[in-house]
Design a protein around this motif. Structure first.
Motif, PDB file in Angstrom:
ATOM      1  N   ALA A 156       0.830  -1.203   0.000  1.00  0.00           N
ATOM      2  CA  ALA A 156       0.000   0.000   0.000  1.00  0.00           C
ATOM      3  C   ALA A 156       0.864   1.251   0.000  1.00  0.00           C
ATOM      4  CB  ALA A 156      -0.936  -0.009   1.203  1.00  0.00           C
ATOM      5  N   LEU A 157       1.935   1.242   0.792  1.00  0.00           N
ATOM      6  CA  LEU A 157       2.842   2.394   0.821  1.00  0.00           C
ATOM      7  C   LEU A 157       3.525   2.605  -0.525  1.00  0.00           C
ATOM      8  CD1 LEU A 157       4.539   1.955   4.323  1.00  0.00           C
ATOM      9  CD2 LEU A 157       2.749   3.577   3.685  1.00  0.00           C
ATOM     10  N   ALA A 158       3.780   1.499  -1.226  1.00  0.00           N
ATOM     11  CA  ALA A 158       4.425   1.590  -2.541  1.00  0.00           C
ATOM     12  C   ALA A 158       3.434   1.876  -3.655  1.00  0.00           C
ATOM     13  CB  ALA A 158       5.179   0.296  -2.830  1.00  0.00           C
ATOM     14  N   GLY A 159       2.117   1.875  -3.343  1.00  0.00           N
ATOM     15  CA  GLY A 159       1.108   2.105  -4.359  1.00  0.00           C
ATOM     16  C   GLY A 159       0.685   0.862  -5.101  1.00  0.00           C
ATOM     17  N   TRP A 160       0.959  -0.322  -4.507  1.00  0.00           N
ATOM     18  CA  TRP A 160       0.664  -1.586  -5.187  1.00  0.00           C
ATOM     19  C   TRP A 160      -0.425  -2.399  -4.499  1.00  0.00           C
ATOM     20  CZ3 TRP A 160       6.481  -3.194  -4.818  1.00  0.00           C
ATOM     21  CH2 TRP A 160       7.254  -2.348  -5.626  1.00  0.00           C
ATOM     22  N   ALA A 161      -1.168  -1.833  -3.586  1.00  0.00           N
ATOM     23  CA  ALA A 161      -2.135  -2.624  -2.828  1.00  0.00           C
ATOM     24  C   ALA A 161      -3.160  -3.263  -3.756  1.00  0.00           C
ATOM     25  CB  ALA A 161      -2.848  -1.742  -1.805  1.00  0.00           C
ATOM     26  N   PRO A 162      -3.501  -4.534  -3.554  1.00  0.00           N
ATOM     27  CA  PRO A 162      -4.514  -5.170  -4.401  1.00  0.00           C
ATOM     28  C   PRO A 162      -5.890  -4.580  -4.147  1.00  0.00           C
ATOM     29  CG  PRO A 162      -3.924  -6.610  -2.577  1.00  0.00           C
ATOM     30  CD  PRO A 162      -2.957  -5.454  -2.537  1.00  0.00           C
ATOM     31  N   ALA A 163      -6.683  -4.463  -5.205  1.00  0.00           N
ATOM     32  CA  ALA A 163      -8.067  -4.009  -5.072  1.00  0.00           C
ATOM     33  C   ALA A 163      -8.872  -5.120  -4.419  1.00  0.00           C
ATOM     34  CB  ALA A 163      -8.634  -3.667  -6.441  1.00  0.00           C
ATOM     35  N   LEU A 164      -9.610  -4.793  -3.363  1.00  0.00           N
ATOM     36  CA  LEU A 164     -10.372  -5.796  -2.617  1.00  0.00           C
ATOM     37  C   LEU A 164     -11.854  -5.470  -2.522  1.00  0.00           C
ATOM     38  CD1 LEU A 164      -7.854  -6.344   0.326  1.00  0.00           C
ATOM     39  CD2 LEU A 164      -8.131  -7.760  -1.713  1.00  0.00           C
ATOM     40  N   THR A 165     -12.229  -4.208  -2.574  1.00  0.00           N
ATOM     41  CA  THR A 165     -13.625  -3.801  -2.396  1.00  0.00           C
ATOM     42  C   THR A 165     -14.246  -3.263  -3.675  1.00  0.00           C
ATOM     43  OG1 THR A 165     -12.941  -1.590  -1.661  1.00  0.00           O
ATOM     44  CG2 THR A 165     -13.236  -3.273   0.038  1.00  0.00           C
ATOM     45  N   ALA A 166     -13.524  -3.293  -4.767  1.00  0.00           N
ATOM     46  CA  ALA A 166     -14.033  -2.843  -6.061  1.00  0.00           C
ATOM     47  C   ALA A 166     -13.230  -3.542  -7.149  1.00  0.00           C
ATOM     48  CB  ALA A 166     -13.925  -1.327  -6.212  1.00  0.00           C
ATOM     49  N   CYS A 167     -13.787  -3.599  -8.334  1.00  0.00           N
ATOM     50  CA  CYS A 167     -13.078  -4.239  -9.444  1.00  0.00           C
ATOM     51  C   CYS A 167     -11.807  -3.462  -9.771  1.00  0.00           C
ATOM     52  CB  CYS A 167     -13.988  -4.306 -10.671  1.00  0.00           C
ATOM     53  SG  CYS A 167     -13.180  -4.984 -12.143  1.00  0.00           S
ATOM     54  N   ALA A 168     -10.696  -4.185  -9.902  1.00  0.00           N
ATOM     55  CA  ALA A 168      -9.409  -3.546 -10.171  1.00  0.00           C
ATOM     56  C   ALA A 168      -9.357  -2.934 -11.564  1.00  0.00           C
ATOM     57  CB  ALA A 168      -8.283  -4.560 -10.012  1.00  0.00           C
ATOM     58  N   VAL A 169     -10.239  -3.368 -12.475  1.00  0.00           N
ATOM     59  CA  VAL A 169     -10.198  -2.900 -13.861  1.00  0.00           C
ATOM     60  C   VAL A 169     -11.179  -1.753 -14.092  1.00  0.00           C
ATOM     61  CG1 VAL A 169     -10.485  -3.543 -16.280  1.00  0.00           C
ATOM     62  CG2 VAL A 169      -9.448  -5.161 -14.670  1.00  0.00           C
ATOM     63  N   LEU A 232      -1.800 -15.549  -2.422  1.00  0.00           N
ATOM     64  CA  LEU A 232      -2.189 -14.386  -3.215  1.00  0.00           C
ATOM     65  C   LEU A 232      -1.321 -13.171  -2.894  1.00  0.00           C
ATOM     66  CD1 LEU A 232      -6.099 -14.623  -3.108  1.00  0.00           C
ATOM     67  CD2 LEU A 232      -4.587 -15.257  -4.997  1.00  0.00           C
ATOM     68  N   VAL A 233      -1.059 -12.968  -1.600  1.00  0.00           N
ATOM     69  CA  VAL A 233      -0.253 -11.815  -1.190  1.00  0.00           C
ATOM     70  C   VAL A 233       1.167 -11.925  -1.732  1.00  0.00           C
ATOM     71  CG1 VAL A 233       0.779 -10.636   0.795  1.00  0.00           C
ATOM     72  CG2 VAL A 233      -1.617 -11.341   0.872  1.00  0.00           C
ATOM     73  N   ALA A 234       1.768 -13.121  -1.615  1.00  0.00           N
ATOM     74  CA  ALA A 234       3.134 -13.313  -2.103  1.00  0.00           C
ATOM     75  C   ALA A 234       3.216 -13.141  -3.611  1.00  0.00           C
ATOM     76  CB  ALA A 234       3.637 -14.698  -1.693  1.00  0.00           C
ATOM     77  N   ALA A 235       2.228 -13.699  -4.337  1.00  0.00           N
ATOM     78  CA  ALA A 235       2.234 -13.568  -5.797  1.00  0.00           C
ATOM     79  C   ALA A 235       2.087 -12.109  -6.212  1.00  0.00           C
ATOM     80  CB  ALA A 235       1.118 -14.425  -6.393  1.00  0.00           C
ATOM     81  N   HIS A 236       1.207 -11.378  -5.540  1.00  0.00           N
ATOM     82  CA  HIS A 236       0.986  -9.968  -5.883  1.00  0.00           C
ATOM     83  C   HIS A 236       2.245  -9.142  -5.619  1.00  0.00           C
ATOM     84  CE1 HIS A 236      -1.963  -6.766  -6.787  1.00  0.00           C
ATOM     85  NE2 HIS A 236      -1.226  -6.019  -5.982  1.00  0.00           N
ATOM     86  N   LEU A 237       2.891  -9.381  -4.488  1.00  0.00           N
ATOM     87  CA  LEU A 237       4.107  -8.634  -4.158  1.00  0.00           C
ATOM     88  C   LEU A 237       5.217  -8.910  -5.161  1.00  0.00           C
ATOM     89  CD1 LEU A 237       5.883  -6.925  -2.209  1.00  0.00           C
ATOM     90  CD2 LEU A 237       6.385  -9.065  -1.011  1.00  0.00           C
ATOM     91  N   GLN A 238       5.459 -10.182  -5.449  1.00  0.00           N
ATOM     92  CA  GLN A 238       6.586 -10.535  -6.308  1.00  0.00           C
ATOM     93  C   GLN A 238       6.330 -10.157  -7.762  1.00  0.00           C
ATOM     94  OE1 GLN A 238       8.750 -14.230  -4.198  1.00  0.00           O
ATOM     95  NE2 GLN A 238       6.558 -14.570  -4.500  1.00  0.00           N
ATOM     96  N   TRP A 239       5.069 -10.049  -8.146  1.00  0.00           N
ATOM     97  CA  TRP A 239       4.738  -9.532  -9.477  1.00  0.00           C
ATOM     98  C   TRP A 239       5.245  -8.098  -9.619  1.00  0.00           C
ATOM     99  CZ3 TRP A 239       2.205 -11.003 -14.006  1.00  0.00           C
ATOM    100  CH2 TRP A 239       1.752  -9.965 -14.820  1.00  0.00           C
ATOM    101  N   HIS A 240       5.004  -7.280  -8.599  1.00  0.00           N
ATOM    102  CA  HIS A 240       5.395  -5.872  -8.676  1.00  0.00           C
ATOM    103  C   HIS A 240       6.893  -5.690  -8.446  1.00  0.00           C
ATOM    104  CE1 HIS A 240       1.484  -3.973  -9.227  1.00  0.00           C
ATOM    105  NE2 HIS A 240       0.980  -4.897  -8.433  1.00  0.00           N
TER     106      HIS A 240
END
Length: 288
Positions: A156-169, A232-240
């Motif tokens: 979240a601090l880096a601006g990469w937080a996954p969308a959880l309450t709305a569609c990311a697209v 999911l958290v690890a995959a999202h982090l390592q993607w960015h």
């Protein structure tokens, strides 16, 4: 620069990593409160007669005096440790606890990756890292929950937080069932790309709870939900980050309360997708 005398300055810092240098020295990687991440040489700390060698071990919170230019405009990029006092040496509490030690290692490695530029102040990341190590040392929450909360809030601090309450697209609000790392988080049926994951609703709820600091909800989750959340958290982090974290596959995720003790084990985060995607975030600090 001829005639340049290195100035002395103090700061408090978290020790992220140590490396051997020569026969008796070490290079210490520090995340400081006011000066960001920097590296410093600690002379003679590997000798048995060293006065402050034990205070410069990983995961410790220390008050350190450094010699060098805090802005990096003059002299060597490596500073020199001239004095150090221990504030709280959390590493000593993790030495005999495999789950907490590996989680602390993942936290330290993530903090270093999230500060790619040396001497760039990052107060909120410093506070987040310090809070996560303190939470691990107290053992009030499961180790994997503390680690995943740190990773989510660090993103979240880096601006990469996954969308959880709305569609990311498309931004449609709601509780969407599909989750796509390349898309940036939860996605609605209309925007769901091929290969999107379909985590349990409780997994998305856990990610939201860890992001907001709702430990009542987080502590009540089951082992399977925590495992899915961690993947999911690890995959999202390592993607960015565009590369894998070396310490994450070593984290023990085998017990539901892996905060007090546990046997060495695997439990890696699962396959890491190729780089890269966008994300959105909410800035929060680690709370206990």
């Amino acid at each position: 620069m001829a005639g340049y005398r290195r100035q002395l300055y103090r700061d408090d810092a978290v020790v992220l990593r140590v490396q051997k240098l020569g026969e008796s020295d070490r290079i210490i990687t520090l995340l400081t409160r006011r000066h960001g991440r920097l590296r410093a040489v600690a002379r003679g700390v590997r000798r048995t007669t060293s006065k402050f060698g034990a205070r410069l071990e990983p995961f410790g919170h220390v008050d350190v005096q450094l010699a060098g230019d805090p802005k990096g405009n003059q002299g060597s990029s490596l500073h020199t440790v001239s004095q150090v006092e221990g504030i709280d040496l959390y590493g000593k509490r993790f030495l005999g606890d495999y789950p907490r030690y590996t989680a602390a290692s993942a936290i330290a490695e993530t903090a270093e990756r999230l500060t790619p530029v040396e001497r760039e102040p990052s107060l909120r990341l410093f506070q987040l890292t310090l809070g996560a190590l303190k939470a691990l040392s107290r053992g009030e929450h499961a180790t994997t929950l503390v680690l995943d909360a740190y990773l989510l809030r660090g993103m979240a601090l880096a601006g990469w937080a996954p969308a959880l309450t709305a569609c990311a697209v498309c931004g449609t609000p709601g509780r969407h069932r599909a989750f796509s790392v390349p898309a940036g988080g939860a996605v609605c049926p209309d925007c769901r790309p091929p290969g999107a994951a379909h985590p349990a609703p409780a997994t998305i709820d856990l990610m939201s709870a860890l992001t907001s600091g709702d430990w009542v909800v987080a502590d009540a989750t089951e082992t399977g939900v925590r495992r899915e959340c961690s993947g999911l958290v690890a995959a999202h982090l390592q993607w960015h980050l565009e590369r894998a974290l070396r310490s994450l596959p070593l984290v023990d995720r085998g017990t539901p309360g892996a905060g007090a003790a546990g046997p060495p084990g695997g439990g890696g985060p699962g396959p890491v997708p190729p780089p890269r995607a966008g994300g959105q975030g909410v800035d929060r600090e680690m709370t206990e």
